[in-house]
Motif scaffolding. Structure first.
Motif, PDB file in Angstrom:
ATOM      1  N   PRO A 434       0.818  -1.227   0.000  1.00 39.43           N
ATOM      2  CA  PRO A 434       0.000   0.000   0.000  1.00 39.43           C
ATOM      3  C   PRO A 434       0.849   1.274   0.000  1.00 39.43           C
ATOM      4  N   VAL A 435       1.952   1.272   0.771  1.00 37.51           N
ATOM      5  CA  VAL A 435       2.794   2.456   0.816  1.00 37.51           C
ATOM      6  C   VAL A 435       3.452   2.694  -0.541  1.00 37.51           C
ATOM      7  N   GLY A 436       3.948   1.603  -1.155  1.00 36.01           N
ATOM      8  CA  GLY A 436       4.564   1.733  -2.471  1.00 36.01           C
ATOM      9  C   GLY A 436       3.559   2.174  -3.524  1.00 36.01           C
ATOM     10  N   LEU A 437       2.319   1.647  -3.426  1.00 38.42           N
ATOM     11  CA  LEU A 437       1.286   2.040  -4.379  1.00 38.42           C
ATOM     12  C   LEU A 437       0.930   3.518  -4.201  1.00 38.42           C
ATOM     13  N   THR A 438       0.917   3.970  -2.938  1.00 35.24           N
ATOM     14  CA  THR A 438       0.631   5.385  -2.679  1.00 35.24           C
ATOM     15  C   THR A 438       1.716   6.272  -3.290  1.00 35.24           C
ATOM     16  N   LEU A 439       2.982   5.898  -3.092  1.00 34.59           N
ATOM     17  CA  LEU A 439       4.087   6.652  -3.686  1.00 34.59           C
ATOM     18  C   LEU A 439       3.980   6.679  -5.212  1.00 34.59           C
ATOM     19  N   TYR A 440       3.606   5.543  -5.779  1.00 38.27           N
ATOM     20  CA  TYR A 440       3.510   5.471  -7.240  1.00 38.27           C
ATOM     21  C   TYR A 440       2.359   6.322  -7.754  1.00 38.27           C
ATOM     22  N   TYR A 441       1.233   6.312  -7.013  1.00 38.66           N
ATOM     23  CA  TYR A 441       0.126   7.200  -7.372  1.00 38.66           C
ATOM     24  C   TYR A 441       0.569   8.663  -7.334  1.00 38.66           C
ATOM     25  N   LEU A 442       1.292   9.005  -6.278  1.00 38.14           N
ATOM     26  CA  LEU A 442       1.751  10.394  -6.138  1.00 38.14           C
ATOM     27  C   LEU A 442       2.702  10.775  -7.268  1.00 38.14           C
ATOM     28  N   TRP A 443       3.557   9.860  -7.688  1.00 36.85           N
ATOM     29  CA  TRP A 443       4.472  10.111  -8.811  1.00 36.85           C
ATOM     30  C   TRP A 443       3.701  10.399 -10.098  1.00 36.85           C
ATOM     31  N   ASN A 444       2.679   9.585 -10.360  1.00 40.11           N
ATOM     32  CA  ASN A 444       1.904   9.774 -11.591  1.00 40.11           C
ATOM     33  C   ASN A 444       1.100  11.065 -11.557  1.00 40.11           C
ATOM     34  N   VAL A 445       0.554  11.415 -10.410  1.00 41.15           N
ATOM     35  CA  VAL A 445      -0.197  12.662 -10.296  1.00 41.15           C
ATOM     36  C   VAL A 445       0.740  13.851 -10.505  1.00 41.15           C
ATOM     37  N   THR A 446       1.922  13.796  -9.900  1.00 39.08           N
ATOM     38  CA  THR A 446       2.872  14.910 -10.001  1.00 39.08           C
ATOM     39  C   THR A 446       3.341  15.118 -11.444  1.00 39.08           C
ATOM     40  N   THR A 447       3.669  14.026 -12.109  1.00 38.58           N
ATOM     41  CA  THR A 447       4.191  14.160 -13.478  1.00 38.58           C
ATOM     42  C   THR A 447       3.100  14.458 -14.487  1.00 38.58           C
ATOM     43  N   ALA A 448       1.942  13.780 -14.371  1.00 40.68           N
ATOM     44  CA  ALA A 448       0.892  13.922 -15.383  1.00 40.68           C
ATOM     45  C   ALA A 448       0.139  15.238 -15.265  1.00 40.68           C
ATOM     46  N   ILE A 449      -0.073  15.713 -14.054  1.00 42.98           N
ATOM     47  CA  ILE A 449      -0.906  16.909 -13.862  1.00 42.98           C
ATOM     48  C   ILE A 449      -0.067  18.172 -13.725  1.00 42.98           C
ATOM     49  N   ILE A 450       1.027  18.090 -13.014  1.00 41.99           N
ATOM     50  CA  ILE A 450       1.800  19.303 -12.723  1.00 41.99           C
ATOM     51  C   ILE A 450       2.929  19.496 -13.734  1.00 41.99           C
ATOM     52  N   LEU A 451       3.867  18.558 -13.789  1.00 38.19           N
ATOM     53  CA  LEU A 451       5.063  18.762 -14.603  1.00 38.19           C
ATOM     54  C   LEU A 451       4.749  18.825 -16.095  1.00 38.19           C
ATOM     55  N   LEU A 452       3.884  17.958 -16.584  1.00 41.11           N
ATOM     56  CA  LEU A 452       3.582  17.980 -18.017  1.00 41.11           C
ATOM     57  C   LEU A 452       2.867  19.266 -18.422  1.00 41.11           C
ATOM     58  N   ASN A 453       2.039  19.802 -17.538  1.00 36.43           N
ATOM     59  CA  ASN A 453       1.399  21.089 -17.836  1.00 36.43           C
ATOM     60  C   ASN A 453       2.409  22.226 -17.806  1.00 36.43           C
ATOM     61  N   VAL A 454       3.399  22.112 -16.900  1.00 40.02           N
ATOM     62  CA  VAL A 454       4.488  23.095 -16.910  1.00 40.02           C
ATOM     63  C   VAL A 454       5.224  23.033 -18.239  1.00 40.02           C
ATOM     64  N   LEU A 455       5.505  21.826 -18.723  1.00 40.07           N
ATOM     65  CA  LEU A 455       6.194  21.666 -20.002  1.00 40.07           C
ATOM     66  C   LEU A 455       5.371  22.246 -21.148  1.00 40.07           C
ATOM     67  N   ILE A 456       4.077  22.001 -21.134  1.00 40.58           N
ATOM     68  CA  ILE A 456       3.214  22.526 -22.204  1.00 40.58           C
ATOM     69  C   ILE A 456       3.215  24.055 -22.204  1.00 40.58           C
ATOM     70  N   SER A 457       3.147  24.640 -21.021  1.00 39.29           N
ATOM     71  CA  SER A 457       3.150  26.106 -20.945  1.00 39.29           C
ATOM     72  C   SER A 457       4.488  26.680 -21.402  1.00 39.29           C
ATOM     73  N   LEU A 458       5.592  26.006 -21.062  1.00 37.90           N
ATOM     74  CA  LEU A 458       6.905  26.468 -21.521  1.00 37.90           C
ATOM     75  C   LEU A 458       7.013  26.386 -23.030  1.00 37.90           C
ATOM     76  N   PHE A 459       6.562  25.292 -23.613  1.00 35.42           N
ATOM     77  CA  PHE A 459       6.574  25.146 -25.071  1.00 35.42           C
ATOM     78  C   PHE A 459       5.714  26.218 -25.728  1.00 35.42           C
ATOM     79  N   SER A 460       4.569  26.482 -25.140  1.00 29.08           N
ATOM     80  CA  SER A 460       3.656  27.467 -25.719  1.00 29.08           C
ATOM     81  C   SER A 460       4.256  28.862 -25.707  1.00 29.08           C
ATOM     82  N   SER A 461       4.853  29.246 -24.577  1.00 27.01           N
ATOM     83  CA  SER A 461       5.437  30.585 -24.492  1.00 27.01           C
ATOM     84  C   SER A 461       6.636  30.723 -25.423  1.00 27.01           C
TER      85      SER A 461
END
Length: 634
Positions: A434-461
């Motif tokens: 469960p702890v490992g699954l929680t960490l993995y969920y957090l990794w996917n949320v961080t990369t898919a929602i936050i970092l990838l949107n940061v990348l998209i905004s940087l590319f756009s600007s």
């Protein structure tokens, strides 16, 4: 091209020099005003400091840099331009060079002192705009001299800098405003077409002169090996060579399929050609990297330089593994041979993507290349955050993995994290923790929602910035490409893969003390043999028959508007139309122009001017009223 440093000792240019002949002594007039007295580095440094002080007085506070570049700017007015021209005194020809040098100094201060970045950037833009306006005000016959005359200055550490010109500094510091001017592009086009060529002076310096032979000599007069260094012809030759390289690569990677003999212990012909061409391209790229760090700054090291470095490294690694496999026997030899072709397979995407850099002479392809490069440069923040987060999550998951006393290895965890980053997560891997699954969920949320949107905004600007000023960006890029093609520490240019001939068969003669005249003659003869076919096409292109063709004449028509010829401004109707009483110039041209608004001044300047005129009239009126009142007093 420009900023060519001749690192080999030379004697004064002779009739056997690459870019001069016995017939051009009276024809080739120097366009760099080299006969005039050039100021010393210390004198130019004093002028640069004076100009910086003037710009600081002009802009003591932060001003929006976009308003400074406005054609009707209230900052860069005709009076301001006149003041800077007068500030140069007798050094008027060096003024654009000194202004661009001041621009470079202000930008360096802006990066060193972020607190004053806005002020220094505005001052740097003001220097660039002033240089452009001052060049524009000069007569057309002096433009090439102002652009290409090479000076030296005293650097902050006390050393004397390399000789450079205004155009060179603008390229090194990415002055899009200056490089997008008509005057700068005319010089760049002359260099691209080979109308300007470099020669050695008596002081072993480089100057640029008009190449008149192409307009007057016959076919054999055009068979001049020096013409192979013209950027336009170099570009076409590189395109042909790169397609040949792709064909060779395509055949070389088929070698394991065509030669299945396990006892095959020699290099295939295609492999030999491939690695030979790869070595030539690597030497060319090394020279390019050397020029970047010598003449420019680390900021000039961009995305395509990284692509070239990776391509050269992979080719070198594949070649070394292949040679190592040939030097061993047994299963180890087969393994090294397999690894060699596996590494070679990674080269394919990079050599095909480099096609963009081959065709970047076309504006559409060049602009696309700039967009891709700028977008990847701006993605540095994304990859920095991704690296930090990736290391943190990897360490956390690895700690959970080894908590039970056993480990599956960090490589599997890296693979799982990369799968999550690429939107293909493997949740079953951590289903029992469960702890490992929680960490993995957090990794996917961080990369898919936050970092990838940061990348998209940087590319756009980044894309928006390039597209907003795409033409100026491309002009600056094209100027840099033209300069880079001739900007070498050598007087004789051998495009890859022919640079191997120079390195191994020509250069040693100079090292062993061959006289400059004989060395120049040797280069001419060897280049004439190697490039006989390209020189033949060049000669056919440059002969009078081709130049006088109907297509060339049609494409080369001069469409510039003449605003000085009275016959064009106030035309007179002739023939039958004159007999009918028809007339065009009923109202003179000058009278029509008087009705136009003054577009050289901003609206603010126009209002201020009108207010001053009204104020002057009020003062006259007040004076008259006071006199009238005084005269009526008893």
């Amino acid at each position: 091209m420009f900023n060519v440093q001749v690192v080999r000792p030379r004697k004064p240019a002779t009739s056997e020099t690459m870019y001069q002949s016995d017939e051009t002594d009276n024809e080739q007039a120097s366009l760099v005003s080299s006969q005039s007295i050039k100021p010393s580095p210390d004198t130019l440094t004093k002028l640069v400091k004076r100009l910086r002080a003037l710009v600081t007085k002009l802009l003591p506070v932060e001003v929006d840099y976009k308003s400074i570049n406005d054609p009707t700017s209230r900052v860069i007015t005709p009076n301001v331009i006149s003041a800077f021209v007068d500030a140069a005194g007798d050094l008027g020809e060096a003024l654009p060079y000194c202004l661009l040098r001041a621009h470079a100094d202000f930008m360096r201060e802006a990066y060193l002192n972020p607190a004053d970045f806005g002020e220094n950037r505005g001052r740097a833009v003001a220097c660039e705009v002033l240089a452009r306006r001052i060049v524009h005000q000069n007569p057309s016959e002096k433009i090439k001299s102002l652009m290409s005359t090479r000076y030296r200055h005293r650097e902050p550490d006390g050393d004397i800098s390399e000789a450079s010109s205004a155009l060179e500094i603008a390229i090194d510091t990415h002055c899009t405003i200056f490089l997008s001017s008509t005057e700068a592009q005319n010089v760049v086009r002359a260099l691209w077409d080979g109308e300007l060529v470099q020669t050695l002076t008596d002081q072993d310096d480089i100057q640029y002169v008009s190449y008149h032979e192409s307009r007057q000599a016959g076919f054999w007069g055009h068979m001049n090996p020096s013409r192979i260094s013209v950027p336009r012809y170099q570009n076409f030759l590189r395109i042909v060579i790169w397609f040949l390289f792709l064909a060779v690569y395509s055949q070389a990677v088929r070698e394991p399929l065509d030669l299945l003999d396990p006892n095959h212990t020699v290099l295939d012909v295609w492999e030999i050609v491939l690695y030979t061409m790869g070595l030539a391209f690597s030497l060319e790229d090394i020279l390019r990297f050397y020029k970047l760090f010598k003449y420019a700054t680390y900021r000039a090291f961009g995305f395509w330089n990284v692509v070239a470095f990776i391509t050269d490294s992979l080719l070198l690694a594949a070649c070394l593994l292949r040679i190592a496999g040939l030097c061993t026997t047994g299963d180890h030899s087969s393994t090294l041979r397999l690894r060699s072709f596996q590494v070679l397979s990674f080269v394919a995407p990079f050599i095909w993507i480099k096609l963009i850099t081959i065709f970047d002479g076309h504006q559409y392809v060049g602009t696309m290349q700039i967009c891709v490069s700028r977008m990847l440069q701006e993605s540095g923040i994304f990859f920095a955050l991704l690296s930090v987060l990736g290391i943190g999550f990897l360490q956390g998951l690895y700690a959970l993995d080894v908590a039970d006393g056993s480990s599956e290895g960090p490589s599997l965890l890296v693979n799982v994290l990369v799968q999550g980053l690429l939107q293909s997560p493997n949740y079953d891997k951590f289903s029992g923790s469960p702890v490992g699954l929680t960490l993995y969920y957090l990794w996917n949320v961080t990369t898919a929602i936050i970092l990838l949107n940061v990348l998209i905004s940087l590319f756009s600007s980044a894309y928006a910035e390039v597209v907003e000023d795409a033409e100026a960006e491309y002009m600056a890029f094209f100027a840099g490409k033209t300069v880079a093609m001739i900007r070498a520490p050598d007087s004789y240019i051998y495009p890859a893969p022919f640079n191997l001939v120079e390195v191994f068969f020509v250069a040693p003669f100079e090292i062993f003390g061959l006289r400059p005249q004989r060395y120049a003659k040797l280069n001419r003869e060897i280049m004439g043999i190697i490039f006989f076919v390209p020189l033949t096409f060049i000669a056919l292109f440059e002969t009078s028959i081709v130049k006088k063709s109907w297509m060339t004449s049609w494409l080369g028509q001069d469409d510039e508007v003449d605003t000085e010829n009275p016959d064009l401004l106030d035309p007179v109707v002739e023939g039958l139309d004159a007999d009918k009483g028809l007339e065009i110039s009923k109202i003179p041209f000058d009278e029509l122009v008087k009705r136009f608004p003054n577009t050289e001044q901003s609206m603010e300047a126009t209002i201020v001017k009108e207010i001053k005129e009204i104020q002057a009239r009020l003062e006259v009126l007040t004076t008259k009223v006071e006199r009238l009142h005084t005269s009526h007093l008893p």
